[in-house]
Write a protein that holds these residues in place. Structure first.
Motif, mmCIF file in Angstrom:
data_model
loop_
_atom_site.group_PDB
_atom_site.id
_atom_site.type_symbol
_atom_site.label_atom_id
_atom_site.label_comp_id
_atom_site.label_asym_id
_atom_site.label_seq_id
_atom_site.Cartn_x
_atom_site.Cartn_y
_atom_site.Cartn_z
ATOM 1 N N UNK A 22 0.807 -1.236 0.000
ATOM 2 C CA UNK A 22 0.000 0.000 0.000
ATOM 3 C C UNK A 22 0.834 1.276 0.000
ATOM 4 N N UNK A 23 2.117 1.181 -0.010
ATOM 5 C CA UNK A 23 2.964 2.337 0.274
ATOM 6 C C UNK A 23 4.378 2.091 -0.219
ATOM 7 N N UNK A 24 5.113 3.183 -0.421
ATOM 8 C CA UNK A 24 6.546 3.130 -0.686
ATOM 9 C C UNK A 24 7.224 3.777 0.523
ATOM 10 N N UNK A 25 8.261 3.135 1.038
ATOM 11 C CA UNK A 25 8.902 3.605 2.264
ATOM 12 C C UNK A 25 10.322 4.084 2.003
ATOM 13 N N UNK A 26 10.771 5.018 2.839
ATOM 14 C CA UNK A 26 12.140 5.522 2.771
ATOM 15 C C UNK A 26 12.234 6.892 3.406
ATOM 16 N N UNK A 27 13.423 7.467 3.432
ATOM 17 C CA UNK A 27 13.562 8.835 3.973
ATOM 18 C C UNK A 27 12.952 9.839 3.001
ATOM 19 N N UNK A 28 12.448 10.954 3.532
ATOM 20 C CA UNK A 28 11.793 11.950 2.693
ATOM 21 C C UNK A 28 12.120 13.357 3.194
ATOM 22 N N UNK A 29 12.535 14.230 2.280
ATOM 23 C CA UNK A 29 12.759 15.642 2.581
ATOM 24 C C UNK A 29 12.460 16.448 1.320
ATOM 25 N N UNK A 30 11.754 17.542 1.475
ATOM 26 C CA UNK A 30 11.497 18.467 0.374
ATOM 27 C C UNK A 30 12.489 19.614 0.510
ATOM 28 N N UNK A 31 13.265 19.886 -0.545
ATOM 29 C CA UNK A 31 14.260 20.954 -0.517
ATOM 30 C C UNK A 31 13.871 22.005 -1.554
ATOM 31 N N UNK A 32 13.699 23.251 -1.077
ATOM 32 C CA UNK A 32 13.364 24.368 -1.966
ATOM 33 C C UNK A 32 14.220 25.554 -1.563
ATOM 34 N N UNK A 33 14.917 26.120 -2.530
ATOM 35 C CA UNK A 33 15.743 27.292 -2.263
ATOM 36 C C UNK A 33 16.808 27.051 -1.200
ATOM 37 N N UNK A 34 17.318 25.837 -1.142
ATOM 38 C CA UNK A 34 18.341 25.504 -0.158
ATOM 39 C C UNK A 34 17.802 25.227 1.241
ATOM 40 N N UNK A 35 16.501 25.298 1.427
ATOM 41 C CA UNK A 35 15.872 25.026 2.723
ATOM 42 C C UNK A 35 15.230 23.641 2.700
ATOM 43 N N UNK A 36 15.399 22.913 3.791
ATOM 44 C CA UNK A 36 14.785 21.596 3.914
ATOM 45 C C UNK A 36 13.458 21.715 4.651
ATOM 46 N N UNK A 37 12.428 21.128 4.056
ATOM 47 C CA UNK A 37 11.115 21.111 4.668
ATOM 48 C C UNK A 37 10.658 19.663 4.794
ATOM 49 N N UNK A 38 9.895 19.395 5.819
ATOM 50 C CA UNK A 38 9.388 18.057 6.101
ATOM 51 C C UNK A 38 10.564 17.074 6.208
ATOM 52 N N UNK A 39 11.649 17.511 6.785
ATOM 53 C CA UNK A 39 12.849 16.674 6.889
ATOM 54 C C UNK A 39 12.694 15.672 8.027
ATOM 55 N N UNK A 40 12.625 14.412 7.670
ATOM 56 C CA UNK A 40 12.523 13.367 8.671
ATOM 57 C C UNK A 40 12.969 12.065 8.043
ATOM 58 N N UNK A 41 13.908 11.383 8.561
ATOM 59 C CA UNK A 41 14.740 11.808 9.679
ATOM 60 C C UNK A 41 15.752 12.847 9.218
ATOM 61 N N UNK A 42 16.461 13.413 10.149
ATOM 62 C CA UNK A 42 17.454 14.420 9.793
ATOM 63 C C UNK A 42 18.541 13.786 8.935
ATOM 64 N N UNK A 43 19.214 14.609 8.164
ATOM 65 C CA UNK A 43 20.230 14.113 7.236
ATOM 66 C C UNK A 43 21.482 13.592 7.928
ATOM 67 N N UNK A 44 21.685 13.932 9.191
ATOM 68 C CA UNK A 44 22.951 13.601 9.843
ATOM 69 C C UNK A 44 22.949 12.258 10.572
ATOM 70 N N UNK A 45 22.008 11.371 10.266
ATOM 71 C CA UNK A 45 22.072 10.042 10.853
ATOM 72 C C UNK A 45 22.437 9.043 9.760
ATOM 73 N N UNK A 161 3.037 -1.805 -10.846
ATOM 74 C CA UNK A 161 2.451 -1.332 -9.594
ATOM 75 C C UNK A 161 1.855 0.064 -9.737
ATOM 76 N N UNK A 162 2.197 0.765 -10.815
ATOM 77 C CA UNK A 162 1.611 2.089 -11.039
ATOM 78 C C UNK A 162 0.111 2.006 -11.324
ATOM 79 N N UNK A 163 -0.384 0.810 -11.659
ATOM 80 C CA UNK A 163 -1.822 0.608 -11.851
ATOM 81 C C UNK A 163 -2.556 0.462 -10.533
ATOM 82 N N UNK A 164 -1.820 0.399 -9.438
ATOM 83 C CA UNK A 164 -2.424 0.291 -8.115
ATOM 84 C C UNK A 164 -3.214 1.551 -7.791
ATOM 85 N N UNK A 165 -4.318 1.371 -7.083
ATOM 86 C CA UNK A 165 -5.109 2.514 -6.636
ATOM 87 C C UNK A 165 -4.256 3.429 -5.745
ATOM 88 N N UNK A 166 -3.250 2.883 -5.112
ATOM 89 C CA UNK A 166 -2.374 3.675 -4.237
ATOM 90 C C UNK A 166 -1.620 4.757 -5.008
#
Length: 178
Positions: A22-45, A161-166
């Motif tokens: 039902x999902x794709x898993x992994x680290x996720x961060x949105x970077x815009x203009x050099x700023x990180x948003x929704x950063x979890x987990x932090x990049x330093x681990x 899997x792109x045909x999945x409703x997810x």
């Protein structure tokens, strides 16, 4: 995404993906203009530790698509961080500029991950950043580019899997903006 997940996704059938993943898993961060948003987990681990903090990547893209579409009509959006119950990304529109702040407001009453009513979070305190000004065009472009890249990455791994409703929201977005 994690390498072992990619290997498993290469051979998974859509029905199995719908039933068991039902999902794709992994680290996720949105970077815009050099700023990180929704950063979890932090990049330093280390990457090995990031598995413990795995994100719901598909959910993040679905929410960012909602933000993308809503910024055409609303001048205020707050997007709840998926991984906790108290952190929000507040987006305020000032013409062609977005003012972004991280807000802390714990609530069990709100079930929505996305709100457009500024009064709901009026007593929230600032989190790790506040009043970061970025170009609205850059923000929307980053969402568009990253969503298309994500789609194409999944397509390269296993297009079935792109045909999945997810994937319906990501697929629709891709077909409009590719």
């Amino acid at each position: 995404m994690f390498e072992d997940d990619i290997e498993e996704l290469k051979t998974i059938e859509r029905g199995i993906f719908d039933k068991e993943w039902h999902q794709i898993y992994g680290p996720f961060t949105l970077v815009v203009g050099g700023h990180e948003f929704i950063a979890y987990p932090t990049q330093n681990i280390p990457l090995s530790a990031k598995r413990l903090y795995s994100e719901l990547i598909l959910t993040h893209f679905d929410l960012l698509i909602d933000v993308y579409n809503s910024l055409k009509s609303y001048d205020y959006i707050a997007l709840k961080y998926v991984e906790n119950s108290w952190t929000w990304l507040e987006i305020q529109v000032e013409n062609d500029i977005l003012v972004l702040s991280e807000l802390n407001y714990e609530t069990t009453i709100l079930k929505d991950l996305f709100i457009i009513d500024k009064s709901v979070l009026k007593i929230a305190s600032f989190g790790s950043f506040s009043n970061i000004r970025i170009s609205k065009i850059d923000f929307l472009s980053e969402i568009r580019i990253k969503t298309i890249q994500f789609f194409e990455e999944i397509q390269g791994i296993n297009s079935n899997i792109l045909d999945s409703v997810c994937f319906s929201k990501v697929l629709n977005f891709y077909n409009i903006y590719k």
